[in-house]
Design a protein around this motif. Structure first.
Motif, PDB file in Angstrom:
ATOM      1  N   LEU A  17       0.826  -1.217   0.000  1.00 38.46           N
ATOM      2  CA  LEU A  17       0.000   0.000   0.000  1.00 38.46           C
ATOM      3  C   LEU A  17       0.854   1.257   0.000  1.00 38.46           C
ATOM      4  O   LEU A  17       0.558   2.218  -0.713  1.00 38.46           O
ATOM      5  CB  LEU A  17      -0.950   0.001   1.195  1.00 38.46           C
ATOM      6  CG  LEU A  17      -2.107  -0.974   1.109  1.00 38.46           C
ATOM      7  CD1 LEU A  17      -2.840  -1.043   2.444  1.00 38.46           C
ATOM      8  CD2 LEU A  17      -3.045  -0.604  -0.014  1.00 38.46           C
ATOM      9  N   VAL A  18       1.917   1.259   0.782  1.00 40.37           N
ATOM     10  CA  VAL A  18       2.822   2.408   0.811  1.00 40.37           C
ATOM     11  C   VAL A  18       3.428   2.616  -0.577  1.00 40.37           C
ATOM     12  O   VAL A  18       3.473   3.738  -1.088  1.00 40.37           O
ATOM     13  CB  VAL A  18       3.915   2.232   1.881  1.00 40.37           C
ATOM     14  CG1 VAL A  18       5.004   3.281   1.726  1.00 40.37           C
ATOM     15  CG2 VAL A  18       3.304   2.291   3.269  1.00 40.37           C
ATOM     16  N   LEU A  32      -8.347  12.573  -7.230  1.00 39.31           N
ATOM     17  CA  LEU A  32      -7.635  12.076  -6.062  1.00 39.31           C
ATOM     18  C   LEU A  32      -7.859  10.586  -5.864  1.00 39.31           C
ATOM     19  O   LEU A  32      -8.867  10.042  -6.293  1.00 39.31           O
ATOM     20  CB  LEU A  32      -8.110  12.817  -4.813  1.00 39.31           C
ATOM     21  CG  LEU A  32      -7.926  14.322  -4.813  1.00 39.31           C
ATOM     22  CD1 LEU A  32      -8.582  14.922  -3.571  1.00 39.31           C
ATOM     23  CD2 LEU A  32      -6.459  14.674  -4.858  1.00 39.31           C
ATOM     24  N   LYS A  33      -6.920   9.949  -5.175  1.00 37.43           N
ATOM     25  CA  LYS A  33      -7.103   8.571  -4.758  1.00 37.43           C
ATOM     26  C   LYS A  33      -7.542   8.608  -3.299  1.00 37.43           C
ATOM     27  O   LYS A  33      -6.951   9.289  -2.477  1.00 37.43           O
ATOM     28  CB  LYS A  33      -5.806   7.774  -4.876  1.00 37.43           C
ATOM     29  CG  LYS A  33      -5.414   7.501  -6.302  1.00 37.43           C
ATOM     30  CD  LYS A  33      -4.228   6.563  -6.353  1.00 37.43           C
ATOM     31  CE  LYS A  33      -3.880   6.231  -7.778  1.00 37.43           C
ATOM     32  NZ  LYS A  33      -2.796   5.259  -7.856  1.00 37.43           N
ATOM     33  N   MET A  34      -8.597   7.878  -2.983  1.00 36.56           N
ATOM     34  CA  MET A  34      -9.124   7.879  -1.629  1.00 36.56           C
ATOM     35  C   MET A  34      -8.960   6.496  -1.009  1.00 36.56           C
ATOM     36  O   MET A  34      -9.225   5.477  -1.647  1.00 36.56           O
ATOM     37  CB  MET A  34     -10.613   8.240  -1.638  1.00 36.56           C
ATOM     38  CG  MET A  34     -11.232   8.254  -0.260  1.00 36.56           C
ATOM     39  SD  MET A  34     -12.928   8.899  -0.195  1.00 36.56           S
ATOM     40  CE  MET A  34     -13.824   7.711  -1.175  1.00 36.56           C
ATOM     41  N   VAL A  35      -8.516   6.490   0.241  1.00 31.76           N
ATOM     42  CA  VAL A  35      -8.414   5.266   1.026  1.00 31.76           C
ATOM     43  C   VAL A  35      -9.452   5.360   2.133  1.00 31.76           C
ATOM     44  O   VAL A  35      -9.525   6.370   2.828  1.00 31.76           O
ATOM     45  CB  VAL A  35      -7.010   5.114   1.649  1.00 31.76           C
ATOM     46  CG1 VAL A  35      -6.946   3.885   2.547  1.00 31.76           C
ATOM     47  CG2 VAL A  35      -5.949   5.066   0.570  1.00 31.76           C
ATOM     48  N   ALA A  55     -19.467   6.854  -1.778  1.00 32.71           N
ATOM     49  CA  ALA A  55     -18.094   7.233  -1.434  1.00 32.71           C
ATOM     50  C   ALA A  55     -17.213   5.990  -1.357  1.00 32.71           C
ATOM     51  O   ALA A  55     -16.096   5.977  -1.881  1.00 32.71           O
ATOM     52  CB  ALA A  55     -18.067   7.996  -0.114  1.00 32.71           C
ATOM     53  N   TYR A  56     -17.702   4.949  -0.726  1.00 38.04           N
ATOM     54  CA  TYR A  56     -16.924   3.708  -0.632  1.00 38.04           C
ATOM     55  C   TYR A  56     -16.671   3.113  -2.009  1.00 38.04           C
ATOM     56  O   TYR A  56     -15.584   2.622  -2.298  1.00 38.04           O
ATOM     57  CB  TYR A  56     -17.643   2.687   0.254  1.00 38.04           C
ATOM     58  CG  TYR A  56     -17.044   2.577   1.635  1.00 38.04           C
ATOM     59  CD1 TYR A  56     -16.296   1.480   1.991  1.00 38.04           C
ATOM     60  CD2 TYR A  56     -17.238   3.573   2.579  1.00 38.04           C
ATOM     61  CE1 TYR A  56     -15.742   1.362   3.255  1.00 38.04           C
ATOM     62  CE2 TYR A  56     -16.696   3.482   3.840  1.00 38.04           C
ATOM     63  CZ  TYR A  56     -15.943   2.377   4.174  1.00 38.04           C
ATOM     64  OH  TYR A  56     -15.386   2.274   5.418  1.00 38.04           O
ATOM     65  N   SER A  57     -17.678   3.151  -2.867  1.00 35.64           N
ATOM     66  CA  SER A  57     -17.512   2.538  -4.190  1.00 35.64           C
ATOM     67  C   SER A  57     -16.501   3.294  -5.048  1.00 35.64           C
ATOM     68  O   SER A  57     -15.945   2.731  -5.985  1.00 35.64           O
ATOM     69  CB  SER A  57     -18.857   2.429  -4.913  1.00 35.64           C
ATOM     70  OG  SER A  57     -19.331   3.703  -5.287  1.00 35.64           O
ATOM     71  N   SER A  58     -16.238   4.551  -4.721  1.00 34.60           N
ATOM     72  CA  SER A  58     -15.255   5.312  -5.495  1.00 34.60           C
ATOM     73  C   SER A  58     -13.862   5.283  -4.867  1.00 34.60           C
ATOM     74  O   SER A  58     -12.925   5.860  -5.421  1.00 34.60           O
ATOM     75  CB  SER A  58     -15.719   6.761  -5.669  1.00 34.60           C
ATOM     76  OG  SER A  58     -15.757   7.426  -4.430  1.00 34.60           O
ATOM     77  N   ALA A  59     -13.725   4.610  -3.744  1.00 32.96           N
ATOM     78  CA  ALA A  59     -12.422   4.535  -3.071  1.00 32.96           C
ATOM     79  C   ALA A  59     -11.436   3.700  -3.887  1.00 32.96           C
ATOM     80  O   ALA A  59     -11.811   2.706  -4.504  1.00 32.96           O
ATOM     81  CB  ALA A  59     -12.579   3.937  -1.682  1.00 32.96           C
ATOM     82  N   SER A  60     -10.180   4.108  -3.855  1.00 30.75           N
ATOM     83  CA  SER A  60      -9.126   3.342  -4.514  1.00 30.75           C
ATOM     84  C   SER A  60      -8.784   2.089  -3.719  1.00 30.75           C
ATOM     85  O   SER A  60      -8.478   1.047  -4.285  1.00 30.75           O
ATOM     86  CB  SER A  60      -7.856   4.188  -4.657  1.00 30.75           C
ATOM     87  OG  SER A  60      -8.095   5.306  -5.458  1.00 30.75           O
TER      88      SER A  60
END
Length: 80
Positions: A17-18, A32-35, A55-60
């Protein structure tokens, strides 16, 4: 991915992940990438809040935050 509670959790480890977020460039214009870090409160909100689900469905990346969620995401109590 590992799906639990209808959530697609990442199977990446911390090192991966890092690397993903520190070394891989974000494509121009992709936003943006969202976690998100799923916890018990999030699971409950996902069941009743459409905007939260969006929002969750668009998270990376979705990770488990907390032992009950982590346990299930690893095939524990309610996992597959």
């Amino acid at each position: 991915m590992s799906e639990v509670f209808g959530i697609d959790f990442t199977t990446r480890d911390l090192r991966s992940l890092v690397a993903l977020f520190s070394r891989e460039p974000v494509a121009a214009g992709s936003g943006l990438k969202m976690v998100v870090t799923a916890n018990i409160d999030h699971v409950a909100n996902l069941l009743r809040n459409a905007q939260f689900r969006q929002a969750y469905s668009s998270a990376s990346v979705v990770t488990a935050d907390g032992v009950p969620v982590w346990s299930d995401s690893m095939g524990g109590v309610g996992g597959s």
